[in-house]
Design a protein around this motif. Structure first.
Motif, PDB file in Angstrom:
ATOM      1  N   MET A 264       0.836  -1.268   0.119  1.00  0.00           N
ATOM      2  CA  MET A 264      -0.120  -0.027  -0.126  1.00  0.00           C
ATOM      3  C   MET A 264       1.022   1.510  -0.036  1.00  0.00           C
ATOM      4  O   MET A 264       0.690   2.304  -0.791  1.00  0.00           O
ATOM      5  N   ASP A 265       1.966   1.266   0.630  1.00  0.00           N
ATOM      6  CA  ASP A 265       2.874   2.319   0.722  1.00  0.00           C
ATOM      7  C   ASP A 265       3.506   2.479  -0.727  1.00  0.00           C
ATOM      8  O   ASP A 265       3.791   3.809  -1.213  1.00  0.00           O
ATOM      9  N   LEU A 266       3.900   1.407  -1.355  1.00  0.00           N
ATOM     10  CA  LEU A 266       4.216   1.715  -2.836  1.00  0.00           C
ATOM     11  C   LEU A 266       3.196   2.457  -3.679  1.00  0.00           C
ATOM     12  O   LEU A 266       3.480   3.145  -4.577  1.00  0.00           O
ATOM     13  N   ALA A 267       2.151   1.863  -3.462  1.00  0.00           N
ATOM     14  CA  ALA A 267       0.982   2.250  -4.148  1.00  0.00           C
ATOM     15  C   ALA A 267       0.724   3.711  -4.078  1.00  0.00           C
ATOM     16  O   ALA A 267       0.531   4.665  -4.901  1.00  0.00           O
ATOM     17  N   MET A 268       0.955   4.294  -2.835  1.00  0.00           N
ATOM     18  CA  MET A 268       0.604   5.705  -2.403  1.00  0.00           C
ATOM     19  C   MET A 268       1.915   6.480  -2.993  1.00  0.00           C
ATOM     20  O   MET A 268       1.652   7.721  -3.546  1.00  0.00           O
ATOM     21  N   ARG A 269       2.943   6.093  -3.078  1.00  0.00           N
ATOM     22  CA  ARG A 269       4.095   6.837  -3.618  1.00  0.00           C
ATOM     23  C   ARG A 269       3.943   6.622  -4.978  1.00  0.00           C
ATOM     24  O   ARG A 269       4.439   7.695  -5.838  1.00  0.00           O
ATOM     25  N   PHE A 270       3.516   5.629  -5.816  1.00  0.00           N
ATOM     26  CA  PHE A 270       3.317   5.460  -7.152  1.00  0.00           C
ATOM     27  C   PHE A 270       2.443   6.238  -7.687  1.00  0.00           C
ATOM     28  O   PHE A 270       2.158   6.714  -8.991  1.00  0.00           O
ATOM     29  N   GLU A 271       1.174   6.652  -7.015  1.00  0.00           N
ATOM     30  CA  GLU A 271      -0.105   7.314  -7.327  1.00  0.00           C
ATOM     31  C   GLU A 271       0.283   8.580  -8.297  1.00  0.00           C
ATOM     32  O   GLU A 271      -0.581   8.835  -9.162  1.00  0.00           O
ATOM     33  N   PRO A 272       1.226   9.613  -7.776  1.00  0.00           N
ATOM     34  CA  PRO A 272       1.335  10.671  -8.600  1.00  0.00           C
ATOM     35  C   PRO A 272       1.987  10.246 -10.139  1.00  0.00           C
ATOM     36  O   PRO A 272       1.371  11.148 -11.079  1.00  0.00           O
ATOM     37  N   VAL A 273       2.593   9.390 -10.237  1.00  0.00           N
ATOM     38  CA  VAL A 273       3.096   9.029 -11.452  1.00  0.00           C
ATOM     39  C   VAL A 273       1.987   8.389 -12.243  1.00  0.00           C
ATOM     40  O   VAL A 273       1.869   8.827 -13.419  1.00  0.00           O
ATOM     41  N   VAL A 274       1.269   7.424 -11.732  1.00  0.00           N
ATOM     42  CA  VAL A 274       0.029   7.040 -12.577  1.00  0.00           C
ATOM     43  C   VAL A 274      -0.978   8.161 -13.011  1.00  0.00           C
ATOM     44  O   VAL A 274      -1.399   8.087 -14.157  1.00  0.00           O
ATOM     45  N   LYS A 275      -1.332   8.931 -12.167  1.00  0.00           N
ATOM     46  CA  LYS A 275      -1.991  10.105 -12.449  1.00  0.00           C
ATOM     47  C   LYS A 275      -1.576  11.096 -13.798  1.00  0.00           C
ATOM     48  O   LYS A 275      -2.268  11.460 -14.473  1.00  0.00           O
ATOM     49  N   SER A 276      -0.249  11.224 -13.674  1.00  0.00           N
ATOM     50  CA  SER A 276       0.498  12.188 -14.307  1.00  0.00           C
ATOM     51  C   SER A 276       0.233  11.352 -16.137  1.00  0.00           C
ATOM     52  O   SER A 276       0.029  12.000 -16.815  1.00  0.00           O
ATOM     53  N   ILE A 277       0.563  10.094 -15.831  1.00  0.00           N
ATOM     54  CA  ILE A 277       0.468   9.312 -17.155  1.00  0.00           C
ATOM     55  C   ILE A 277      -0.705   9.168 -17.967  1.00  0.00           C
ATOM     56  O   ILE A 277      -1.216   9.379 -18.866  1.00  0.00           O
ATOM     57  N   TYR A 278      -1.721   8.940 -16.523  1.00  0.00           N
ATOM     58  CA  TYR A 278      -3.133   8.884 -17.062  1.00  0.00           C
ATOM     59  C   TYR A 278      -3.589  10.065 -17.767  1.00  0.00           C
ATOM     60  O   TYR A 278      -4.457  10.206 -18.741  1.00  0.00           O
ATOM     61  N   LYS A 279      -3.380  11.481 -17.470  1.00  0.00           N
ATOM     62  CA  LYS A 279      -3.849  12.590 -17.699  1.00  0.00           C
ATOM     63  C   LYS A 279      -3.313  12.790 -19.101  1.00  0.00           C
ATOM     64  O   LYS A 279      -4.152  13.424 -20.006  1.00  0.00           O
ATOM     65  N   LYS A 280      -2.132  12.144 -19.490  1.00  0.00           N
ATOM     66  CA  LYS A 280      -1.543  12.505 -21.090  1.00  0.00           C
ATOM     67  C   LYS A 280      -2.478  11.688 -21.901  1.00  0.00           C
ATOM     68  O   LYS A 280      -2.469  11.747 -23.063  1.00  0.00           O
ATOM     69  N   HIS A 281      -3.203  10.330 -21.332  1.00  0.00           N
ATOM     70  CA  HIS A 281      -3.893   9.499 -22.080  1.00  0.00           C
ATOM     71  C   HIS A 281      -5.414   9.453 -21.792  1.00  0.00           C
ATOM     72  O   HIS A 281      -5.906   8.790 -22.395  1.00  0.00           O
ATOM     73  N   ASP A 282      -5.931  10.936 -21.193  1.00  0.00           N
ATOM     74  CA  ASP A 282      -7.236  10.733 -21.089  1.00  0.00           C
ATOM     75  C   ASP A 282      -7.853  11.663 -22.000  1.00  0.00           C
ATOM     76  O   ASP A 282      -7.519  12.900 -22.250  1.00  0.00           O
ATOM     77  N   TYR A 283      -8.959  11.118 -22.545  1.00  0.00           N
ATOM     78  CA  TYR A 283      -9.637  11.804 -23.645  1.00  0.00           C
ATOM     79  C   TYR A 283     -10.284  12.997 -23.575  1.00  0.00           C
ATOM     80  O   TYR A 283     -10.430  14.127 -24.092  1.00  0.00           O
ATOM     81  N   HIS A 284     -10.756  13.153 -22.142  1.00  0.00           N
ATOM     82  CA  HIS A 284     -11.293  14.393 -21.484  1.00  0.00           C
ATOM     83  C   HIS A 284     -10.441  15.441 -21.664  1.00  0.00           C
ATOM     84  O   HIS A 284     -10.791  16.754 -21.972  1.00  0.00           O
TER      85      HIS A 284
END
Length: 345
Positions: A264-284
């Motif tokens: 869970m700690d890894l997931a929390m640290r990784f969350e900003p990276v996932v959000k950043s990548i997702y934003k670049k691939h988000d059709y919205h």
């Protein structure tokens, strides 16, 4: 600039669409106007709640009918003359609307009805045979423009050839890709493969020495940088678009779940990276897709558009207009002879 927004179109209409339009107040200049088309009472209440009821940049165009997502496009246009989509198309016509003319029209409603309304009211740019919807697919190697994704499911080779020119202009002017590489969607890279439509389109593109032709593009090659522009017929293009959307969402969900199960700690640290990548691939984030070849700007948004999708579509519409993309398309088609050499219009 005057922009018409269909408030009643989309899965989340009218609330999300109206909110997206009102949130665009920050990007509209004093000379801009956003024409909000739909139920007058709903729109007026939204303007009051946002404190924009006295803002001259927002204009209400009242309608009493709505074309639903499942309606037959052409039948609905005839049966519902006071619908938001019909009025939107009318406002997009400089000839019909005259002093009420809007330089851009935007809708997240019934795609077929939007395309039909635009073609019937706005008509086509000089030299254009059939307009096509161009979407931007984000990839690791940069954005890829795919045209068509739904406007023309049964095209002729000359139509796809023109898409290569028009989408190339769009990639160069809006995305800043110099001399974009153009490819034709196919089941294999070899020139002898594919349907007669694909083979003839490939020939037209290959024989045009002014095109930066990259050859046939397989589905997996959409994401490896082989081409900046890929042309295909509307049926395949729409399947590719929705497959890419679903796959992207599924991958991010899987990454998030796996990280949470491992640590869970890894997931929390990784969350900003996932959000950043997702934003670049988000059709919205990309707003809407232009109907290339229409005599004006028709921006078609995803049916599940949220408020931010609409706000971004308005931003993109202003950019498209300011960059004079349609003028560049007319000029490019004239230089390439607009596909006339195929003799198949």
């Amino acid at each position: 600039m005057r922009i018409a927004l269909d408030v009643m179109g989309g899965d989340n209409a009218p609330d999300a669409i109206l909110d997206g339009g009102l949130n665009a107040a920050e990007v509209l200049s004093d000379d801009d106007q956003l024409v909000l088309i739909g139920d007058e009472e709903i729109i007026r209440e939204g303007l009051r709640e946002a404190g924009l009821h006295n803002d001259s940049r927002f204009v209400i165009e009242a309608t009493t009918q709505v074309i639903e997502m499942g309606d037959s496009p052409v039948t609905a246009l005839r049966a519902k003359p006071d619908s938001s989509i019909v009025k939107m198309g009318w406002l997009g016509s400089a000839k019909k609307a005259k002093d009420q003319h809007c330089q851009a029209i935007i809708s997240a409603g019934n795609t077929g009805a939007c395309v039909a309304a635009a073609q019937m009211s706005m008509r086509r740019l000089p030299g254009v045979h059939r307009p096509g919807i161009a979407i931007v697919l984000p990839t690791f190697h940069g954005p890829v423009v795919v045209c068509d994704v739904g406007a023309n499911p049964e095209p002729k080779p000359s139509h796809l050839y023109q898409y290569s020119i028009m989408a190339g202009v769009y990639a160069e002017k809006v995305l800043g890709i110099e001399n974009p590489k153009v490819g034709v969607m196919n089941i294999g890279g070899e020139e002898g493969k594919g349907t007669p439509l694909v083979k003839e389109t490939s020939r037209l593109c290959r024989e045009d020495e002014t095109l930066n032709y990259a050859g046939n593009v397989e589905g997996r090659e959409l994401f490896n940088g082989k081409a900046n522009v890929v042309v295909t017929e509307g049926f395949t293009g729409n399947v590719v678009l929705k497959l890419a959307e679903g796959l992207s969402a599924g991958i991010f969900q899987t990454i998030t779940r796996e990280a949470m199960e491992i640590d869970m700690d890894l997931a929390m640290r990784f969350e900003p990276v996932v959000k950043s990548i997702y934003k670049k691939h988000d059709y919205h984030e990309y707003g809407g897709a232009p109907l290339l070849g229409a005599n004006g700007l028709c921006m078609i948004c995803h049916g599940s558009s949220e408020a931010r999708t609409i706000t971004n579509a308005i931003k993109k519409a202003k950019m498209y207009h300011e960059l004079k993309v349609n003028d560049a398309i007319i000029e490019a088609l004239a230089e390439h002879e607009g596909g006339e050499k195929s003799g198949d219009q």
